[in-house]
Design an enzyme around this catalytic site. Sequence first.
Site, short mmCIF file in Angstrom:
data_model
loop_
_atom_site.label_atom_id
_atom_site.label_comp_id
_atom_site.label_asym_id
_atom_site.label_seq_id
_atom_site.Cartn_x
_atom_site.Cartn_y
_atom_site.Cartn_z
N HIS A 48 0.83 -1.19 0.00
CA HIS A 48 0.00 0.00 0.00
C HIS A 48 0.87 1.25 0.00
O HIS A 48 2.05 1.22 0.36
CB HIS A 48 -0.92 0.00 1.22
CG HIS A 48 -2.06 -0.95 1.10
ND1 HIS A 48 -3.19 -0.89 1.90
CD2 HIS A 48 -2.28 -2.00 0.27
CE1 HIS A 48 -4.04 -1.83 1.57
NE2 HIS A 48 -3.50 -2.53 0.58
N ILE A 49 0.28 2.36 -0.39
CA ILE A 49 1.00 3.62 -0.50
C ILE A 49 1.26 4.22 0.89
O ILE A 49 0.39 4.22 1.75
CB ILE A 49 0.20 4.62 -1.36
CG1 ILE A 49 0.02 4.06 -2.76
CG2 ILE A 49 0.86 5.98 -1.40
CD1 ILE A 49 -0.98 4.83 -3.60
N HIS A 50 2.45 4.76 1.07
CA HIS A 50 2.82 5.46 2.30
C HIS A 50 2.86 6.96 2.04
O HIS A 50 3.32 7.37 0.98
CB HIS A 50 4.20 4.98 2.77
CG HIS A 50 4.74 5.75 3.94
ND1 HIS A 50 4.34 5.49 5.23
CD2 HIS A 50 5.62 6.79 3.99
CE1 HIS A 50 4.97 6.33 6.05
NE2 HIS A 50 5.75 7.13 5.32
N PRO A 51 2.41 7.79 2.99
CA PRO A 51 1.81 7.45 4.27
C PRO A 51 0.29 7.40 4.15
O PRO A 51 -0.32 8.29 3.59
CB PRO A 51 2.25 8.61 5.16
CG PRO A 51 2.30 9.79 4.23
CD PRO A 51 2.71 9.24 2.88
N GLU A 63 -2.31 1.57 4.82
CA GLU A 63 -1.06 0.85 4.59
C GLU A 63 -0.76 -0.12 5.73
O GLU A 63 0.06 -1.04 5.57
CB GLU A 63 0.11 1.81 4.42
CG GLU A 63 0.53 2.53 5.69
CD GLU A 63 1.80 3.34 5.52
OE1 GLU A 63 2.80 2.77 5.03
OE2 GLU A 63 1.79 4.52 5.87
#
Length: 278
Positions: A258-261, A265
Site C-alpha cells: 500500500h502507499i505510504h503514508p 497501509e
Amino acid sequence: YVSLEFAQMFRRFGSQVTVVEKSPRLIGREDEDVSAAILSILENEGITVHLGAGDIGFARQGSDIAVTFTAGKAPAVGSHVLLAVGRTPNTDDLGLDKAGVELDKRGFIVVDDQLRTSVPGIWAMGDCNGKGAFTHTSYNDYEIVAANLLDSDPRRVSDRIEAYALYTDPPLGRCGMTEAAVRKSGRRALVGQRPMTRVGRAVEKGETQGFMKILADADTNEILGCSVLGPGGDEAIHCVLDLMYAKAPISTLARAMHIHPNVSELLPTIAQELKPLA
C-alpha cells in the site's frame, strides 16, 4: 448511530450534550472494544454519557425539558431532546393491502432474495423493504431489480456483504462479521489489531483515537470481517471489503503493498500478524 453523530455535531457547535442510553453500552451491535472506544471519543469531547438508563421519562422544567432516568440519578436538563428509537416504514398509506402486497409485523414490505414482493410484477426497493436502510443498500436494491428485470442477471440481496459506517469523527468503517459473531459461529478464527497510535498517518494528523481490527477463518483463510475506527476509517474499510467480494484469502492482503503514508497501509501489516482468536 444517528444519535451519536448528532451528539458530537451539536457538542462541536458549542452545546452541552448528554446521551442517555438504555443499553449497558453504546452501539450494542458492535464489539465491546469498539463500543468502549466510541465512548472514550465522545467523553473526551465533553459529552456526558449515561449507560444502562431505565425508567426514562420527560417533564417540562420552565422553558427546558428534563429527562429523568434510573431512580436516584439527577435528571438531564436541556433545551432540546433528540429521540433515536428506530425507524417505522412509511408504508401505511400506500394502499398495499388493496394490491395484496404482504407486510411484516413492523410494516416492512416482505420481499424475496431478488426483491420481489408477494404480488407478481411488484418489486420493493429501499428502506420500505427492511433490507438495509442505508443509501448504499437502497441503490444496490435498484441494481438488483434492474439486473433481474432488464439484464436477465439473477443478482440477489444475499450476494452483498454487510458494510456501513458510523460518521462520528473519527469515523467507524465496518464490513462483514464482528468478533462476537465469529465467536458465536464456533469456527476457528484469527484476529489482528493495531491502535491508531501506531499508524503513521494518524500520528501525523494528530488523530490517534481508535484502532483497526481484522478477522479471518483459521482453516480457509477467508476474510471474515474488519473494523476501522480512525481517520479515514470509512474509506480504508473498502480495501478489505473489495477483497471479501473477490473472495481473496487473507494472504492476498498480507502480501499487498500500500502507499505510504496512509491509514490503510497498516492493513497488510495487521494481516501478517494475525493470532488465534482466544
